[in-house]
Design an enzyme around this catalytic site. Sequence first.
Site, short mmCIF file in Angstrom:
data_model
loop_
_atom_site.label_atom_id
_atom_site.label_comp_id
_atom_site.label_asym_id
_atom_site.label_seq_id
_atom_site.Cartn_x
_atom_site.Cartn_y
_atom_site.Cartn_z
CG ASP A 1 -7.10 53.79 60.82
OD1 ASP A 1 -7.82 54.25 59.92
OD2 ASP A 1 -6.66 54.15 61.99
CG HIS B 1 -4.76 41.72 65.19
ND1 HIS B 1 -4.68 40.57 64.71
CD2 HIS B 1 -3.34 42.41 64.59
CE1 HIS B 1 -3.89 40.56 63.86
NE2 HIS B 1 -3.11 41.57 63.60
CD GLU C 1 -7.65 57.80 60.87
OE1 GLU C 1 -6.56 57.88 61.13
OE2 GLU C 1 -8.27 56.93 60.77
P1 FAD Z 1 -9.67 39.78 69.16
O1 FAD Z 1 -8.31 40.13 69.68
O2 FAD Z 1 -9.72 38.23 68.74
O3 FAD Z 1 -10.69 39.88 70.31
C1 FAD Z 1 -11.12 41.00 71.11
C2 FAD Z 1 -12.32 40.99 71.92
O4 FAD Z 1 -13.58 40.34 71.24
C3 FAD Z 1 -12.18 39.69 72.94
O5 FAD Z 1 -12.57 39.75 74.06
C4 FAD Z 1 -12.91 38.63 72.23
O6 FAD Z 1 -13.12 37.66 73.26
C5 FAD Z 1 -13.89 39.33 71.52
N1 FAD Z 1 -14.45 38.66 70.40
C6 FAD Z 1 -13.68 38.37 69.51
N2 FAD Z 1 -14.55 37.63 68.43
C7 FAD Z 1 -15.81 37.80 68.90
C8 FAD Z 1 -17.04 37.41 68.36
N3 FAD Z 1 -17.16 36.86 67.14
N4 FAD Z 1 -17.98 37.73 69.10
C9 FAD Z 1 -17.86 38.18 70.44
N5 FAD Z 1 -16.85 38.57 70.90
C10 FAD Z 1 -15.56 38.41 70.45
N6 FAD Z 1 -9.48 49.39 66.33
C11 FAD Z 1 -10.46 50.67 65.53
O7 FAD Z 1 -11.21 50.86 66.17
N7 FAD Z 1 -10.02 50.96 64.64
C12 FAD Z 1 -8.66 50.85 64.15
O8 FAD Z 1 -8.32 51.31 63.10
C13 FAD Z 1 -7.80 49.88 64.52
N8 FAD Z 1 -6.69 49.39 63.92
C14 FAD Z 1 -5.81 48.55 64.50
C15 FAD Z 1 -4.76 48.21 64.01
C16 FAD Z 1 -3.88 47.16 64.29
C17 FAD Z 1 -2.64 46.86 63.77
C18 FAD Z 1 -4.22 46.49 65.58
C19 FAD Z 1 -3.63 45.34 66.22
C20 FAD Z 1 -5.52 46.66 66.01
C21 FAD Z 1 -6.32 47.87 65.79
N9 FAD Z 1 -7.51 47.97 66.12
C22 FAD Z 1 -8.28 49.11 65.65
C23 FAD Z 1 -8.22 47.35 67.23
C24 FAD Z 1 -9.15 46.45 67.19
O9 FAD Z 1 -10.21 46.85 66.55
C25 FAD Z 1 -9.36 45.60 68.20
O10 FAD Z 1 -8.21 45.14 69.05
C26 FAD Z 1 -10.19 44.23 68.03
O11 FAD Z 1 -10.89 43.74 68.84
C27 FAD Z 1 -9.45 43.33 67.33
O12 FAD Z 1 -10.09 42.61 66.57
P2 FAD Z 1 -9.82 41.04 66.55
O13 FAD Z 1 -10.54 40.03 65.62
O14 FAD Z 1 -8.27 40.73 66.60
O15 FAD Z 1 -10.33 40.83 68.11
#
Ligand code: FAD
Length: 569
Positions: free
Chosen positions: A200, A138, A315
């Site tokens: 969120d 994400h 918020e």
């Molecule tokens: P990914 O996109 O899979 O990875 C993000 C980064 O972390 C990459 O660099 C990846 O290599 C690294 N990574 C992933 N997994 C690991 C691991 N296990 N160990 C080490 N590194 C790792 N953020 C907030 O703070 N608050 C919110 O309310 C919020 N709401 C969101 C709502 C939506 C609809 C979306 C799309 C995003 C939101 N986000 C929010 C942002 C979100 O926290 C970040 O984009 C987060 O990185 C998404 O997690 P992911 O598992 O999809 O990570």
Amino acid sequence: MEARVRGHGLMIRSKDHEPWPTTRRPRSEAMLILSWGQILALLLLFVRTAIVGLANSSCSGSPLSAQDCAALSSLSLHGHITFATATSPASSSDFGRIHRRLPRSILYPSSVRDIASLVRAVHDTSSPLRIAARGAGHSVAGQAQAGDGVVIEMGSLRGIKVSEGKPGEQPYVEAMGGELWIDVVRESLKYGLAPRSLTDYLFLSVGGTLSNAGVSGQAFRYGPQISNVLELEVVTGNGEIVRCSPVDHADLFFAVLGGLGQFGIITKAKINLERAPQKVKWIRALYSDFKAFTRDQELLIARPKDSPNSFDYVEGSVIVNNNHPSNEYKPIPFHGQTLNASLIPPSAGPVLYCLELTKNYDEDESATIDETVSSLLAPLGHVPSLVFSKDASYFEFLNRVHDGEIRLRKKGLWDVPHPWMNLLVPKSKIEEFDALVFREILRKGINGPLLVYPLDKMKWDSRTSVVMPDENIFYLVGMLRYATPSGVPSVNSLVDQNKEILRVCKSAGIHLKQYIPQLSSEEEWREHYGSSWSLFLRRKLAYDPKAILAPGQNIFAPSSSTLKLSSAL
Ligand code: FAD
């Protein structure tokens, strides 16, 4: 062909290259003098060669070099690795739908050792391959991608275990890094418990949000998610599996939290829990005056948890002041409620502000909760009568964004480009930011939620890798925009508008920081980290000296000259 069994003097060489040794005996005799150990070793060698050969053929067609192909395909795994990356398009994409980079290989781990074996194999070769852990994907700017590298699909490694603790002890949950927060919440609620600080949206992975910070309206009280971690299990860029905590390998622990995946892959996290309320009163109150709006937000986040007049979630958002049928008032009233636009003061500007709050309660407080909330809202400066509320179960509230996801998916508006930008703006500059950005550049809205709410630095641990503005109170500004399938406005124009906002703020002297930063040049990263850049480099050298991990963040090129230079420090 050459094979040696060390220590026993057995040597077999291809006759094309060298003659047999002078002590050569007939073949049958030679076999007789081999020990059982030697025969076993030969067999193992044969089997291994056969496996590598087979595996090599499994990555034929992949652009991997023969050396990388051999290294990856000979890994002894509990899970599996694939080289047909084009058949797994998700691994090359993300929620942003703007950047797409095809990896050369994808690992689906079934154990932490799988991840460590892969990292060690890449670390120990001279291969330029790099590795991205991908949680829920994400990200919006390719941060979890590894073009021409290896993506680890963290979601294939599952496990959540709740511990209620003995009486007087803190309950906690242990979750694998690829688990989604929604599942952590579901499992914890079975015990009447919940994580204290969530995002969120919950369909994000534990490792993914802990690599950034993880913020929402609960962070004012408990800090971001990274302030609520008790212990981590990490695979470093050296391929070592390390358990770390604030007292054990503390430097690695704090490096990884908010570390953008640069220092290690989070394979497991131990997170503290609290008793979950049964219900929440969920409130939205409209403001036309930004000063009153932020004054009330700051007042509310200063109230201690145990204070009877405190809220549990704070918020806010910015909406366009526009009474068109497709107007932006819609997100304010709850389902079945309407907003009477004639109540909006005529003095209101191009945008309005919505304060969003919750008050937790249990069933036995149902009779008094309305009265309690009314008295808490009474002194606030919102537009009288423009307050909306509803009761929700705690789970319904925590999972609130998923309802929006379902609606957007139905309209074909979920899998579209998301040129998002998140900023942390110091409190002293938030009014100026309102004037320059909300009421000017974004006065027509952003096609998606525009969040603004204050956070308290005292609840953030300064030892983590996350970067914050210099003031104790700063605002999260989340521009969560999406591009419509019609292509109007274009993704590029939205990305340009984000850049314009950064430019305008810089020339106005607003020293903001990007949250979930999207930076590309080393100069930008250096500026982002400011005085903590040297600590960041030192940690990179210690835990991922070959810059193997999380290449999608665009911080270090392979064999980065910065890292080479800093190794001399
Ligand atoms: P990914 O996109 O899979 O990875 C993000 C980064 O972390 C990459 O660099 C990846 O290599 C690294 N990574 C992933 N997994 C690991 C691991 N296990 N160990 C080490 N590194 C790792 N953020 C907030 O703070 N608050 C919110 O309310 C919020 N709401 C969101 C709502 C939506 C609809 C979306 C799309 C995003 C939101 N986000 C929010 C942002 C979100 O926290 C970040 O984009 C987060 O990185 C998404 O997690 P992911 O598992 O999809 O990570």
